[in-house]
Design an enzyme around this catalytic site. Structure first.
Site, PDB file in Angstrom:
ATOM      1  N   CYS A  64       1.015  -1.293   0.081  1.00  9.64           N
ATOM      2  CA  CYS A  64       0.034  -0.058   0.006  1.00  9.64           C
ATOM      3  C   CYS A  64       0.504   1.309   0.115  1.00  9.64           C
ATOM      4  O   CYS A  64       1.652   1.501   1.028  1.00  9.64           O
ATOM      5  CB  CYS A  64      -0.927  -0.108   1.195  1.00  9.64           C
ATOM      6  N   CYS A  67       0.044   3.664   2.779  1.00 14.11           N
ATOM      7  CA  CYS A  67       0.739   3.061   4.152  1.00 14.11           C
ATOM      8  C   CYS A  67       2.278   3.397   4.260  1.00 14.11           C
ATOM      9  O   CYS A  67       2.743   3.754   5.158  1.00 14.11           O
ATOM     10  CB  CYS A  67       0.469   1.567   4.239  1.00 14.11           C
TER      11      CYS A  67
END
Length: 137
Positions: A64, A67
């Site tokens: 991600c 993230c």
């Protein structure tokens, strides 16, 4: 490559546990770790949340992008606030993520006194996270 990452993750978790256990006997009240604590499973998350006053749980995935951008922010929060930062890999902990209604990453849950208090979804700036932590500290 994935096996190497898992081996490193297990080693780091063991080092953190050993460091926490060694320090716990010297202190009356546990201090918040100055680095994010990897959490693997419901039992570890429950233990972390029950032992600390304020816990920011970062549900993330290695693949991600947001993230990865959030990583230095949560590291700073762990180092500079009284909150404990727990990291939960949603790929390795799908049932746990589902139990907490995590449908997208990053999702941050703030626990105060053992209870969920805030939910933040998506990229967050450091000032917002600090503000939320201060509200519940």
């Amino acid at each position: 490559m994935t096996e190497e990452i898992e081996a490193i993750r297990r080693q780091k978790m063991e080092e953190l546990r050993n460091r926490d256990e060694a320090g716990a006997t010297d202190e009356v009240e546990p201090r918040s770790p100055s680095e994010p604590v990897p959490v693997d499973g419901k039992a570890e998350l429950n233990e972390t949340v029950s032992e600390r006053d304020v816990v920011l749980v970062d549900f993330y995935a290695d693949w991600c992008g947001p993230c990865q951008m959030l990583e230095p922010v949560v590291e700073s929060i762990a180092a500079e606030t009284d909150a404990t930062v727990a990291k939960v890999d949603v790929d390795a902990n799908q049932a746990l993520a589902a139990e907490y209604g995590v449908r997208g990453v990053p999702t941050l849950l703030l626990f105060a006194d053992g209870e969920p208090a805030e939910r933040l979804v998506g990229m967050q700036d450091e000032a917002r996270l600090r503000s939320v932590i201060e509200e519940h500290a």
